[in-house]
Design a protein around this motif. Structure first.
Motif, PDB file in Angstrom:
ATOM      1  N   LEU A   4       0.819  -1.209   0.000  1.00  0.00           N
ATOM      2  CA  LEU A   4       0.000   0.000   0.000  1.00  0.00           C
ATOM      3  C   LEU A   4       0.853   1.259   0.000  1.00  0.00           C
ATOM      4  O   LEU A   4       1.895   1.314   0.645  1.00  0.00           O
ATOM      5  CB  LEU A   4      -0.930   0.012   1.221  1.00  0.00           C
ATOM      6  CG  LEU A   4      -1.908  -1.153   1.313  1.00  0.00           C
ATOM      7  CD1 LEU A   4      -2.728  -1.041   2.597  1.00  0.00           C
ATOM      8  CD2 LEU A   4      -2.833  -1.193   0.107  1.00  0.00           C
TER       9      LEU A   4
ATOM     10  N   CYS B 192     -11.764   2.680  -1.842  1.00  0.00           N
ATOM     11  CA  CYS B 192     -11.825   1.531  -0.917  1.00  0.00           C
ATOM     12  C   CYS B 192     -12.649   1.790   0.327  1.00  0.00           C
ATOM     13  O   CYS B 192     -13.047   0.863   1.009  1.00  0.00           O
ATOM     14  CB  CYS B 192     -10.424   1.081  -0.551  1.00  0.00           C
ATOM     15  SG  CYS B 192      -9.524   2.217   0.541  1.00  0.00           S
TER      16      CYS B 192
ATOM     17  N   ARG C 276      -5.681   5.612   8.393  1.00  0.00           N
ATOM     18  CA  ARG C 276      -5.055   4.587   7.553  1.00  0.00           C
ATOM     19  C   ARG C 276      -5.817   4.475   6.234  1.00  0.00           C
ATOM     20  O   ARG C 276      -7.034   4.378   6.228  1.00  0.00           O
ATOM     21  CB  ARG C 276      -5.052   3.240   8.260  1.00  0.00           C
ATOM     22  CG  ARG C 276      -3.975   3.171   9.301  1.00  0.00           C
ATOM     23  CD  ARG C 276      -3.956   1.848  10.026  1.00  0.00           C
ATOM     24  NE  ARG C 276      -2.977   1.920  11.091  1.00  0.00           N
ATOM     25  CZ  ARG C 276      -1.695   1.566  10.959  1.00  0.00           C
ATOM     26  NH1 ARG C 276      -1.256   1.054   9.817  1.00  0.00           N
ATOM     27  NH2 ARG C 276      -0.854   1.685  11.962  1.00  0.00           N
ATOM     28  N   MET C 277      -5.083   4.510   5.143  1.00  0.00           N
ATOM     29  CA  MET C 277      -5.689   4.475   3.806  1.00  0.00           C
ATOM     30  C   MET C 277      -5.213   3.237   3.061  1.00  0.00           C
ATOM     31  O   MET C 277      -4.141   2.704   3.346  1.00  0.00           O
ATOM     32  CB  MET C 277      -5.252   5.691   3.003  1.00  0.00           C
ATOM     33  CG  MET C 277      -5.752   7.007   3.538  1.00  0.00           C
ATOM     34  SD  MET C 277      -5.175   8.383   2.514  1.00  0.00           S
ATOM     35  CE  MET C 277      -5.878   9.756   3.454  1.00  0.00           C
ATOM     36  N   ALA C 278      -6.009   2.818   2.066  1.00  0.00           N
ATOM     37  CA  ALA C 278      -5.504   1.810   1.140  1.00  0.00           C
ATOM     38  C   ALA C 278      -5.285   2.492  -0.203  1.00  0.00           C
ATOM     39  O   ALA C 278      -4.167   2.795  -0.581  1.00  0.00           O
ATOM     40  CB  ALA C 278      -6.441   0.624   1.040  1.00  0.00           C
ATOM     41  N   CYS C 279      -6.365   2.821  -0.925  1.00  0.00           N
ATOM     42  CA  CYS C 279      -6.195   3.309  -2.303  1.00  0.00           C
ATOM     43  C   CYS C 279      -5.756   4.766  -2.393  1.00  0.00           C
ATOM     44  O   CYS C 279      -5.029   5.142  -3.308  1.00  0.00           O
ATOM     45  CB  CYS C 279      -7.474   3.085  -3.105  1.00  0.00           C
ATOM     46  SG  CYS C 279      -8.841   4.169  -2.643  1.00  0.00           S
TER      47      CYS C 279
ATOM     48  N   ALA D  88     -11.732   2.961   3.155  1.00  0.00           N
ATOM     49  CA  ALA D  88     -11.034   2.636   4.398  1.00  0.00           C
ATOM     50  C   ALA D  88     -10.931   3.855   5.307  1.00  0.00           C
ATOM     51  O   ALA D  88     -11.129   3.764   6.507  1.00  0.00           O
ATOM     52  CB  ALA D  88      -9.645   2.092   4.100  1.00  0.00           C
TER      53      ALA D  88
END
Lengths: 305, 255
Positions: free
Chosen positions: B52, B220, B212-215, B222
């Protein structure tokens, strides 16, 4: 390239190529339309749609693990009304098939959403009975073969579109749940959903995800996906949409050779927004390199061995 | 505004500012034209097992030299990898992303806490109004001299070694600072305090959030925060920090 056939067929629906998106990793397509030419995709599979809007789980909702990631989004979605009014017309403006993922807390909710979407211009419905991140519904329906068969036959009564049952890998014998979905009348199955996992923050000595448990996805799970697709393909005659850790064309080809007619790209979208198109390019390059004129010749081609 | 795409960009400089805090300059060609204070970039690890991107706020934009500055803290294996980057190395990056600060007001109060301080620097540079800048640290300070060019700087430290002993709100009160607009970035407990302070004193506030991130591109779901109203996109009381944020007006969100 013109004489190369990438078209595949599932339950009477034809797709221009075998690549779609894994539910929950591509929004409703809108989120990626700046990055990806949606017209190139075999299908867009949407994020799960429920009867009423769902707010999802508390944050943190994601955690990275080596070679993968855990998520516990909890199926946040705007609900079927907004989906039909806003997201569907947007998707309809592209030349791609539409697969809508359906979620619910009860059997009745699955049936109601299925009925609503059946009245719309969508191509297939994917029934998500394998989400590990919601307390009710989701995986609770997907781990017991008898419940899989029961909910499949129930949803099937309301579905005017072909249905795909999305299976959980969190089972002892994937062949059993695959057979149960087929016995219930599923037109296709998709697998694998995420594997349940956990991560602990050792500095804070607590769970990293607010939900404690999340679903593991990404390249770390691909070998499990390949194995389970192979086992399911040998257990049922209905077509399979495979997913699990596909990062490039070669990964997608592994799933196809294991027995998947279509392949969904998931976590890779988060890492590279253009992953879907690059997977298609990778498959085409492989076929050209190996003088293969029809993708269908590769589906399950290892099964006999 | 053009679409941020993933590309490899060159490291111009990567130095340690303070124990565990690094100062990274990247060659950013087309990125600088669109970048705004308060936006972030997603940096990718070279180790493919760390999938990520790491979202890092933009500290400075140098349009003349086509470069951007990121100041980040080493918090895990990903940022530890970044800390080893050398001049000339390539790093994958998407950006600029998100909604940055809106420049407004006639008397601004900029409030930064810890690693939330860096994004306020470009903001301080671009804001032409009168500015008071409050920087809160645990103990070791960084970037405070960079801010002095743009306004009056007030410091708080938890141990009182520099400036006001306590937190940023203590420093604001100790120095009788007033404003018609607050800009803040820092840990959630600090932002909660700032939000409350702004409400009590009827000051408009823009807060930059972290999650906290994903994309990093809004897909996403998140990195959501709770919103006061039903959000137009999510249709629930959630806003995406990476897309509708990271900067929100205080009255848009619940902390």
């Amino acid at each position: 390239m013109n004489d190369m056939n990438m078209k595949v067929n599932i339950a009477g629906v034809s797709f221009k190529n075998p690549i779609t998106t894994a539910s929950g990793t591509f929004g409703s397509g809108m989120e990626y339309s700046d990055y990806v030419d949606l017209n190139r995709l075999g299908a867009v599979t949407t994020k799960g749609v429920s009867l009423v809007p769902w707010p999802g789980n508390p944050t943190p909702r994601v955690a990275e693990t080596y070679g993968g990631m855990l998520n516990a989004i909890g199926l946040q979605n705007p609900g079927v009304d907004v989906f039909i009014k806003r997201d569907l017309p947007f998707l309809k403006s592209f030349d791609t098939r539409i697969i809508v993922n359906v979620v619910g807390k009860t059997e009745e909710e699955y049936c109601e959403v299925t009925e609503r979407l059946s009245a719309c211009d969508v191509d297939m419905l994917e029934i998500n009975i394998s989400c590990p991140n919601v307390k009710e519904g989701g995986i609770a329906f997907g781990q017991d073969p008898r419940r899989v068969e029961a909910i499949t036959s129930q949803v099937k009564k309301y579905a005017k579109k072909p249905i795909i049952i999305k299976l959980s890998p969190n089972v002892t014998d994937i062949a059993e749940t695959a057979k149960a979905a087929e016995a219930g009348g599923a037109d296709a199955i998709s697998l694998i959903n995420t594997l349940t996992g956990m991560k602990i923050d050792i500095e804070r000595r607590t769970f990293l995800l607010a939900n404690k448990v999340g679903g593991l996805s990404g390249p770390a799970i691909k070998p499990i996906a390949v194995r389970m697709i192979y086992q399911a393909a040998n257990a049922v005659t209905i077509p399979i949409i495979g997913m699990g850790g596909v990062m490039d064309g070669e990964d997608a080809l592994e799933l196809i050779m294991a027995g998947a007619t279509m392949v969904a790209v998931g976590t890779a979208n988060f890492i590279n927004p253009r992953a879907t198109e690059e997977v298609i390019d990778g498959i085409e390059a492989y076929m050209l390199r190996n003088n293969i004129s029809d993708i269908n010749d590769l589906i399950g081609c290892v099964s006999g061995g | 505004m053009s679409i941020a795409i993933k590309k490899s960009i060159r490291v111009l400089k990567n130095l340690m500012l303070e124990e565990g805090v690094y100062d990274l300059w990247l060659e950013a060609d087309d990125m600088v034209a669109d970048a705004r204070p308060g936006q972030f970039v997603s940096l990718y690890c070279n180790d493919g097992g760390r999938l990520l991107p790491r979202p890092i706020s933009i500290c400075e934009i140098d349009r003349d030299k086509s470069s951007i500055r990121l100041v980040y803290r080493v918090l895990g294996k990903g940022t530890e990898e970044f800390s080893r980057l050398k001049t000339g190395d390539l790093i994958d990056c998407i950006g600029p992303l998100g909604r940055g600060f809106t420049l407004e007001g006639s008397k601004a109060l900029l409030i930064g806490g810890g690693i939330g301080i860096p994004p306020l620097l470009e903001l301080a540079k671009q804001l032409s109004c009168e500015k008071d800048i409050v920087l809160g640290y645990r103990d070791l300070t960084f970037l405070e001299n960079d801010f002095k060019k743009y306004g009056n700087v007030y410091i708080s430290t938890e141990d009182g070694s520099i400036g006001t002993k306590g937190n940023v709100i203590d420093a604001i009160k100790a120095n009788n600072l007033t404003a018609d607009i607050i800009y803040a970035c820092g840990p959630t407990p600090m932002l909660k305090g700032v939000k409350e302070y702004a409400e009590v004193n009827h000051i408009k506030a823009q807060l930059s959030l972290e999650e906290r991130m994903a994309c990093g591109i809004g897909a996403c779901l998140a990195c959501v925060c709770q919103s006061t109203e039903v959000d137009h996109h999510t249709n629930v009381h959630n806003k995406r920090i990476c897309k509708e944020g990271p900067v929100f007006y205080a009255d848009e969100i619940v902390l």
